[in-house]
Design a protein around this motif. Structure first.
Motif, PDB file in Angstrom:
ATOM      1  N   LYS A  82       1.663 -15.120  18.565  1.00  0.00           N
ATOM      2  CA  LYS A  82       2.345 -13.854  18.846  1.00  0.00           C
ATOM      3  C   LYS A  82       1.389 -12.672  18.669  1.00  0.00           C
ATOM      4  CE  LYS A  82       7.142 -15.084  17.679  1.00  0.00           C
ATOM      5  NZ  LYS A  82       8.243 -14.849  16.706  1.00  0.00           N
ATOM      6  N   GLY A 113      -1.099 -12.735  21.458  1.00  0.00           N
ATOM      7  CA  GLY A 113      -0.455 -12.352  22.705  1.00  0.00           C
ATOM      8  C   GLY A 113      -0.169 -10.862  22.795  1.00  0.00           C
ATOM      9  N   LEU A 114       0.273 -10.255  21.696  1.00  0.00           N
ATOM     10  CA  LEU A 114       0.535  -8.815  21.685  1.00  0.00           C
ATOM     11  C   LEU A 114      -0.748  -8.024  21.932  1.00  0.00           C
ATOM     12  CD1 LEU A 114       3.021  -8.483  18.671  1.00  0.00           C
ATOM     13  CD2 LEU A 114       3.549  -8.086  21.085  1.00  0.00           C
ATOM     14  N   PHE A 143      -1.770  -8.403  25.520  1.00  0.00           N
ATOM     15  CA  PHE A 143      -0.891  -7.590  26.369  1.00  0.00           C
ATOM     16  C   PHE A 143      -1.351  -6.134  26.384  1.00  0.00           C
ATOM     17  CE2 PHE A 143       2.740  -4.746  26.830  1.00  0.00           C
ATOM     18  CZ  PHE A 143       3.277  -5.174  28.039  1.00  0.00           C
ATOM     19  N   ASN A 189      -4.336  -5.015  26.064  1.00  0.00           N
ATOM     20  CA  ASN A 189      -5.536  -4.921  26.894  1.00  0.00           C
ATOM     21  C   ASN A 189      -5.224  -5.103  28.379  1.00  0.00           C
ATOM     22  OD1 ASN A 189      -6.979  -4.641  24.537  1.00  0.00           O
ATOM     23  ND2 ASN A 189      -7.799  -6.710  24.538  1.00  0.00           N
ATOM     24  N   TRP A 190      -4.232  -5.906  28.667  1.00  0.00           N
ATOM     25  CA  TRP A 190      -3.930  -6.316  30.030  1.00  0.00           C
ATOM     26  C   TRP A 190      -3.062  -5.308  30.776  1.00  0.00           C
ATOM     27  CZ3 TRP A 190      -0.871 -11.419  31.428  1.00  0.00           C
ATOM     28  CH2 TRP A 190      -1.186 -11.802  32.732  1.00  0.00           C
ATOM     29  N   PHE A 191      -2.120  -4.698  30.043  1.00  0.00           N
ATOM     30  CA  PHE A 191      -1.136  -3.832  30.682  1.00  0.00           C
ATOM     31  C   PHE A 191      -1.730  -2.483  31.060  1.00  0.00           C
ATOM     32  CE2 PHE A 191       2.110  -0.496  30.392  1.00  0.00           C
ATOM     33  CZ  PHE A 191       2.983  -0.929  31.368  1.00  0.00           C
ATOM     34  N   PHE A 225      -0.940  -4.658  35.768  1.00  0.00           N
ATOM     35  CA  PHE A 225      -1.806  -5.471  34.921  1.00  0.00           C
ATOM     36  C   PHE A 225      -3.231  -5.459  35.466  1.00  0.00           C
ATOM     37  CE2 PHE A 225       2.407  -7.251  34.122  1.00  0.00           C
ATOM     38  CZ  PHE A 225       2.427  -7.241  32.732  1.00  0.00           C
ATOM     39  N   TYR A 268      -7.384 -10.305  35.861  1.00  0.00           N
ATOM     40  CA  TYR A 268      -7.725 -11.315  34.860  1.00  0.00           C
ATOM     41  C   TYR A 268      -9.233 -11.554  34.783  1.00  0.00           C
ATOM     42  CZ  TYR A 268      -8.463 -14.684  38.639  1.00  0.00           C
ATOM     43  OH  TYR A 268      -8.946 -15.341  39.739  1.00  0.00           O
ATOM     44  N   GLN A 317      -5.731  -9.587  18.210  1.00  0.00           N
ATOM     45  CA  GLN A 317      -6.233 -10.934  18.481  1.00  0.00           C
ATOM     46  C   GLN A 317      -7.012 -11.455  17.274  1.00  0.00           C
ATOM     47  OE1 GLN A 317      -6.159  -8.292  20.551  1.00  0.00           O
ATOM     48  NE2 GLN A 317      -6.829  -8.859  22.607  1.00  0.00           N
ATOM     49  N   PHE A 345       0.410   1.134  22.261  1.00  0.00           N
ATOM     50  CA  PHE A 345       0.970   1.061  23.608  1.00  0.00           C
ATOM     51  C   PHE A 345       1.239   2.455  24.163  1.00  0.00           C
ATOM     52  CE2 PHE A 345       4.597   0.841  26.511  1.00  0.00           C
ATOM     53  CZ  PHE A 345       4.131  -0.082  27.438  1.00  0.00           C
TER      54      PHE A 345
END
Length: 363
Positions: A83, A86-87, A90, A92-94, A101, A104, A114, A300
């Motif tokens: 979790k 993943g957070l 997210f 970094n990705w969003f 997004f 990749y 992380q 965020f």
């Protein structure tokens, strides 16, 4: 065992400091102590992330006290670690605009959450399976081996190793080789692969202090905290003379010095909160009880404010800053700090509201 108030205060204070340094009005006008050291060296800002890693170790010691390894415990540890990872991924990705997004092929894989997830997973497993003496030996081996690798062992391309930010630095070499375009900077990442290994020792140092906090004799507890803190602080600064303090590399001297400062903070806060029963830091307790949730939300929103454009020249962040403090405070650094303090105040109030409504985000 009973909840130790000072740990919630320290955790909340650390998250509050993270929010403060991550949200200046203008990155070009920031007081020096609120910035990271450019490479070698230590600023107050460089203490924040290792403090949080240290607190994770303290929490592991208290949460898994006298618990035996089992499939259920391992499952919970793994889920929580995933979790956290993943957070962070997210964040970094969003990106708050179409296609929402990042590709990749270029998204940054490492990050703060992380690293916390990875370190929490490994350190929890170590704590559940080894005695304290073994953990001490593991810590020493990691710190010494890391020093030898970065300072002595030649790189595969034959270059002599260096502690500088150049291609012949082992940590940067491994990050570039294995992560490629998935780094914070083209040549390195402050939360990279190799530097995560000594971060485990920062967490183990928190475990050792967590064990001290279980002592019922408060005078003995305070005395041991003082001895351990000052001893390792001295050792860390001695080690700095041949293995420089460096956050990006998370050097062995950095581990000892930052863990020692964290221990001293715990000493002072424990004395005030748990011995003298003072409530000076009660507001930070609310943050500490929702630490990951508040940190994630602040990161965020901050990212969204920078990326959402109002017009060709301004985004949400610059609009808020330029039409608030920057419009009537002449000193750029002061205006920038006032904006950061306002952002921090918002999250302190939010933490209080969440606490009063008994809303706690569990990861």
């Amino acid at each position: 065992m009973n909840r130790i108030q000072s740990i919630d205060v320290f955790r909340g204070l650390t998250v509050a400091a993270m929010i403060l340094v991550n949200n200046p009005g203008d990155w070009a006008t920031v007081y020096q102590p609120l910035l990271h050291a450019e490479w070698h060296g230590l600023t107050p800002t460089d203490l924040i992330f290792p403090f949080f890693i240290f607190i994770v170790g303290v929490s592991i010691s208290l949460a898994y006290n006298n618990k035996k390894p089992s499939k259920e415990i391992y499952r919970k540890i793994l889920i929580r670690s995933l979790k956290l990872f993943g957070l962070g991924l997210f964040l970094n990705w969003f990106i708050p605009n179409y296609p929402f997004f990042e590709s990749y092929t270029t998204v940054r894989i490492p990050g703060v959450l992380q690293r916390i997830g990875i370190v929490f997973f490994i350190t929890s497993i170590l704590y559940l399976n080894f005695r304290k003496k073994t953990l001490v030996i593991i810590s020493i081996l990691i710190l010494v081996t890391y020093n030898v690798l970065l300072g002595v062992v030649p790189l595969p391309n034959g270059l002599i190793p260096s502690f500088d930010r150049v291609p012949n630095n082992w940590a940067n070499y491994i990050d570039v080789k294995f992560l490629g375009n998935h780094l914070w900077k083209p040549d390195y990442d402050p939360e990279g692969i190799l530097s995560t290994i000594p971060t485990i020792v920062s967490c183990l140092m928190g475990i050792f202090i967590g064990e001290v906090l279980k002592i019922h004799n408060k005078q003995k507890l305070l005395r041991l905290l003082c001895i351990y803190s000052l001893s390792f602080l001295a050792l860390g600064y001695i080690w700095n003379s041949f293995f420089p303090i460096n956050k990006s590399l998370w050097t062995s001297s950095f581990v000892l010095v930052t863990s020692s400062w964290a221990s001293l903070f715990v000493l002072v806060i424990y004395y005030l909160c748990d011995v003298k029963q003072k409530s000076y830091g009660i507001i930070f307790t609310y943050v500490g009880m929702n630490a990951i949730g508040i940190y994630f939300l602040s990161s965020f929103i901050s990212k969204a404010f920078y990326l959402v454009k109002i017009n060709e020249q301004e985004n949400i962040h610059s609009l808020l800053y330029n039409y608030s403090y920057n419009s009537f405070i002449d000193t750029g650094n002061l205006a920038s700090l006032c904006y950061a303090l306002t952002v921090l105040s918002f999250y302190l109030v939010l933490s209080y509201i969440l606490f009063k409504r008994k809303i706690f985000f569990k990861v």
